[in-house]
Structure formats: C-alpha cells, structure tokens
Design a protein around this motif. Sequence first.
Motif, PDB file in Angstrom:
ATOM      1  N   ASN B 114       0.823  -1.216   0.000  1.00 49.17           N
ATOM      2  CA  ASN B 114       0.000   0.000   0.000  1.00 49.17           C
ATOM      3  C   ASN B 114       0.857   1.266   0.000  1.00 49.17           C
ATOM      4  O   ASN B 114       0.744   2.119   0.887  1.00 49.17           O
ATOM      5  N   GLU B 115       1.707   1.361  -1.003  1.00 49.37           N
ATOM      6  CA  GLU B 115       2.696   2.445  -1.006  1.00 49.37           C
ATOM      7  C   GLU B 115       2.072   3.827  -1.171  1.00 49.37           C
ATOM      8  O   GLU B 115       2.740   4.838  -0.950  1.00 49.37           O
ATOM      9  N   ASP B 116       0.777   3.876  -1.535  1.00 42.25           N
ATOM     10  CA  ASP B 116       0.108   5.178  -1.640  1.00 42.25           C
ATOM     11  C   ASP B 116      -0.464   5.637  -0.292  1.00 42.25           C
ATOM     12  O   ASP B 116      -1.054   6.721  -0.197  1.00 42.25           O
ATOM     13  N   HIS B 117      -0.273   4.838   0.737  1.00 45.65           N
ATOM     14  CA  HIS B 117      -0.795   5.215   2.054  1.00 45.65           C
ATOM     15  C   HIS B 117       0.012   6.404   2.598  1.00 45.65           C
ATOM     16  O   HIS B 117       1.237   6.470   2.392  1.00 45.65           O
ATOM     17  N   PRO B 118      -0.652   7.340   3.310  1.00 43.82           N
ATOM     18  CA  PRO B 118       0.086   8.504   3.846  1.00 43.82           C
ATOM     19  C   PRO B 118       1.234   8.143   4.777  1.00 43.82           C
ATOM     20  O   PRO B 118       2.128   8.979   5.003  1.00 43.82           O
ATOM     21  N   PHE B 119       1.235   6.942   5.299  1.00 48.76           N
ATOM     22  CA  PHE B 119       2.383   6.467   6.103  1.00 48.76           C
ATOM     23  C   PHE B 119       3.681   6.697   5.355  1.00 48.76           C
ATOM     24  O   PHE B 119       4.699   7.107   5.932  1.00 48.76           O
ATOM     25  N   TYR B 120       3.629   6.459   4.020  1.00 50.17           N
ATOM     26  CA  TYR B 120       4.857   6.561   3.226  1.00 50.17           C
ATOM     27  C   TYR B 120       5.208   7.998   2.841  1.00 50.17           C
ATOM     28  O   TYR B 120       6.213   8.220   2.168  1.00 50.17           O
ATOM     29  N   ASN B 121       4.419   8.952   3.305  1.00 49.41           N
ATOM     30  CA  ASN B 121       4.873  10.346   3.232  1.00 49.41           C
ATOM     31  C   ASN B 121       5.926  10.623   4.311  1.00 49.41           C
ATOM     32  O   ASN B 121       6.634  11.628   4.262  1.00 49.41           O
ATOM     33  N   TYR B 122       5.971   9.740   5.288  1.00 50.16           N
ATOM     34  CA  TYR B 122       6.874   9.939   6.423  1.00 50.16           C
ATOM     35  C   TYR B 122       8.011   8.911   6.465  1.00 50.16           C
ATOM     36  O   TYR B 122       9.105   9.226   6.895  1.00 50.16           O
ATOM     37  N   PHE B 123       7.684   7.675   6.073  1.00 48.53           N
ATOM     38  CA  PHE B 123       8.631   6.561   6.226  1.00 48.53           C
ATOM     39  C   PHE B 123       9.093   6.044   4.864  1.00 48.53           C
ATOM     40  O   PHE B 123       8.355   6.109   3.885  1.00 48.53           O
ATOM     41  N   THR B 124      10.316   5.492   4.870  1.00 46.94           N
ATOM     42  CA  THR B 124      10.746   4.633   3.760  1.00 46.94           C
ATOM     43  C   THR B 124      10.870   3.221   4.316  1.00 46.94           C
ATOM     44  O   THR B 124      10.910   3.030   5.552  1.00 46.94           O
ATOM     45  N   LEU B 125      10.962   2.251   3.434  1.00 45.70           N
ATOM     46  CA  LEU B 125      11.139   0.876   3.916  1.00 45.70           C
ATOM     47  C   LEU B 125      12.442   0.751   4.707  1.00 45.70           C
ATOM     48  O   LEU B 125      12.506   0.021   5.693  1.00 45.70           O
ATOM     49  N   ALA B 126      13.460   1.503   4.268  1.00 46.31           N
ATOM     50  CA  ALA B 126      14.756   1.443   4.972  1.00 46.31           C
ATOM     51  C   ALA B 126      14.614   1.893   6.432  1.00 46.31           C
ATOM     52  O   ALA B 126      15.310   1.387   7.314  1.00 46.31           O
ATOM     53  N   ASP B 127      13.696   2.828   6.685  1.00 44.74           N
ATOM     54  CA  ASP B 127      13.485   3.288   8.062  1.00 44.74           C
ATOM     55  C   ASP B 127      12.861   2.203   8.940  1.00 44.74           C
ATOM     56  O   ASP B 127      12.856   2.321  10.172  1.00 44.74           O
ATOM     57  N   CYS B 128      12.275   1.217   8.299  1.00 45.83           N
ATOM     58  CA  CYS B 128      11.578   0.147   9.029  1.00 45.83           C
ATOM     59  C   CYS B 128      12.403  -1.140   9.046  1.00 45.83           C
ATOM     60  O   CYS B 128      11.908  -2.198   9.436  1.00 45.83           O
TER      61      CYS B 128
END
Lengths: 205, 204
Positions: B114-128
Amino acid sequence: MSLLNILELSPSHAFGIHEQANALPYRTVIDQYQLDQIDLTPYNVLYITYFVDQEYLLKHKEIIARFLDDGKVVVFCGHLFRKWLPGASPMMPKEIKSYHDYRVQPVEGAPLFEDVKVEDIVYNKGVAGFFARGYYQPPKHADICLTFTDGKVITYIDRHTTNGTVIVHAGRSLLDYTKSNKTTDKIGSQMLALLEKEVAKEGVR
Amino acid sequence: MRKIAVIYSGNAPHYRTFHEPKYAQFIDQLIYHPDFADADLTPYDVLIVPSQLNKTMLLQNAEKIRNFADAGKTVVAFGPQPWEWLPNQKWEERPTNFWWWLDQGADSGLRVQNEDHPFYNYFTLADCTWHQHGVFWPPEHVTTLVSTVDGGSVLYIDEKSTKGTWVITTLDPDYHYGSYFMPATERFLDNLFQWLSVGEITRS
C-alpha cells in the motif's frame, strides 16, 4: 550441594519467555513487583537484569540496602539510570565510531571472563555490539573484571561499599551465557562459581 | 496536533527513548505502567504501548486500552506480542535473523505494501528495516504497510476490528534506540512522532 539460593526479579517481559528457560534449581524467579511483598530471608543472591523497572527499585531501594547489609549479594546486569544500588553510579553509553570501539579486554586474574576469547565476547556471527554498549565509573576499591580497550569499565565487583557484595555488568544477564557453543558459555558457569564463592563467606548463609 | 500518551515501563531502554528530548517534545504524558490502571486517558488522542511491558500489568489493563480505542482514538503497539490482547491478534514468533545484511545481495525480507498510504509520506522501507521477531497474520480488512516476502504482516493499521484505529507492528524501535543499538530505529522514531502528531494516520 550448592549454597546458592538466588532470587531473580523477572520483568515478565516478552523476551523473558525464553530467558526463563535457563532456570536453575537454586534460582527462584518472581515477578519484579513482588519484591516488596516477599520474605528475602531464605535467599543469598538478588539477581536483577536488563529490563527491570528501575523506578520501582528506586522506590524500594531500602529493601536492597538491607539485603546487602545482611552480607548478601546483589547482581545487576543492565544499564543503571536510577540510584537504587549502593555505590553504583549510572551507566554512560560508549561513543561508537567504528565496530572496533566495542572491543573488550578482561582483567588478568579477575573472575568471570577467564579463558573466554575476546572475539567470542565481541562478535556474534561477525557482528559486534551485542555484548556491551556502555560503561560504569566503579566505586573506589572495586575489583574490575572487564573493560573496553580504552579502559572504561563494563563489569566490576564491589565488596567495600556495603557489608555485602555488589556485582555490576553493563550488559545482559551473565548467568545466561550458556549453550552457544562458544567460549562465552564459560561466563555463565564462572558467574555461578563467583556467586558460590561470595555466599560461602562467613555470615552470608 | 494530536495529544500523545506513552506507557512507561521504568526499564532502561524506555527511559532513554521516551526521555530523549526530540521525542519527549511530542509526548504529552508518560504514564508509568503501575499507575496506568488509575490514569485518566480522556485528554489523549494516541496511546503508545511499547514492547517488553510487564505481562501481568499489560493483560490487567488490556480492556482499558481497548476502551481507549473504542472512543475513536489511536493505539500504537510495538514489538513482539506473545500474549493475546490485540484485536483479532494472530502472532507468529520467528527466529530473529540479526545477520541478514551480511549476505551477498542481502534481502531483509521486508516489502512495501500500500505504497500510496500517507504512512509513506513519512517513512521509507529502509526506516523500518533492522530485524523482526515475528509476524502477525491479521484479518483481511486491515491495511498492511510492511510485510514479509511470505505475506506476514510486520506493520499494519486496523480500522475495523474496533471503533478505533490500531497501528500494530512487530518492530521494536523503542527498545533498540533505548539500548543504543540499531541506528535505523532512530530514523523510524524520528518519523513516527511527526506522523502520529500531525500526519494522516489513515486514508480517510
């Protein structure tokens, strides 16, 4: 027969499910919040680990002080940030610029780390940083067991501040270094041997 | 700006993480776990439930946490959760691979969903990305944001199991940052507090 009667305070946390698998017959584990309700008379070692609630221990620091006044042993393996342990000052995190900064050195002749390879302590499958990331300023006259290579103290024994013995280690539970097929397995058994020696002193039993 | 409360265990990692000034400025109230049963949660919009909490106290207060969510609020739960208290919880513990990044062509096993979720306005996968202690197998109605390659959920948002919003992750940045280990956890927390404070937590 062992003289040891260890009372361990469990934080009852998620990681603890596995840690309790290393329980020993003379190692009684209670929830940390039972400390102020339990009769400590039968026990000669109070064993406290990394995830303990230190706010609670600060509130009940007189229980720990009395235990030591009776000549008994208190072990803390972790990052101290509250002043509940006589003689012990808070942990300072080590400045890490490269993995070499995690390298440790046992003190010759000191207990706990004898015949344990430094590489086995520092590296876990080639990765450093699991063992210790902070250090203590030990009380005067403390016996130092392990330091970083710059001399900063990771593990010490204080037999002078109180009538008892305080053992402080800036890492995870020393008793639980077992069954990893490395020389670090000796740490667990040498910790037990040290505790046996400490409680064998007159008046501790 | 949302008002954020955090359950504080009194352990050393939580002491460091939640007293760190850049995170503490986002936290309206640290609620010491033994005081949680008597705490008034009405002023807060978000409740963070860290990893490694005392099992007995956590389970005794699970209903209070669920009631908080049922008031239309947001609960954020971190880390391995071996005890069932989350809505529709299905946790699978897995051996932790701390060493995946040493392999040639290293793959963390994590995937963006769900890469269009607003979560990804803040996070990258690398951050997780550091390691995981297991996965959840949540109901189909949740929005998984980080998964494993085999479809287990590492971070998801559940807006339907209760009247509130649950942000649930197997990740435990609160522990690792507080224990001075795993630098990616700092990036995760930097993003988390801004997202929870002012970001869109859900798509709605």
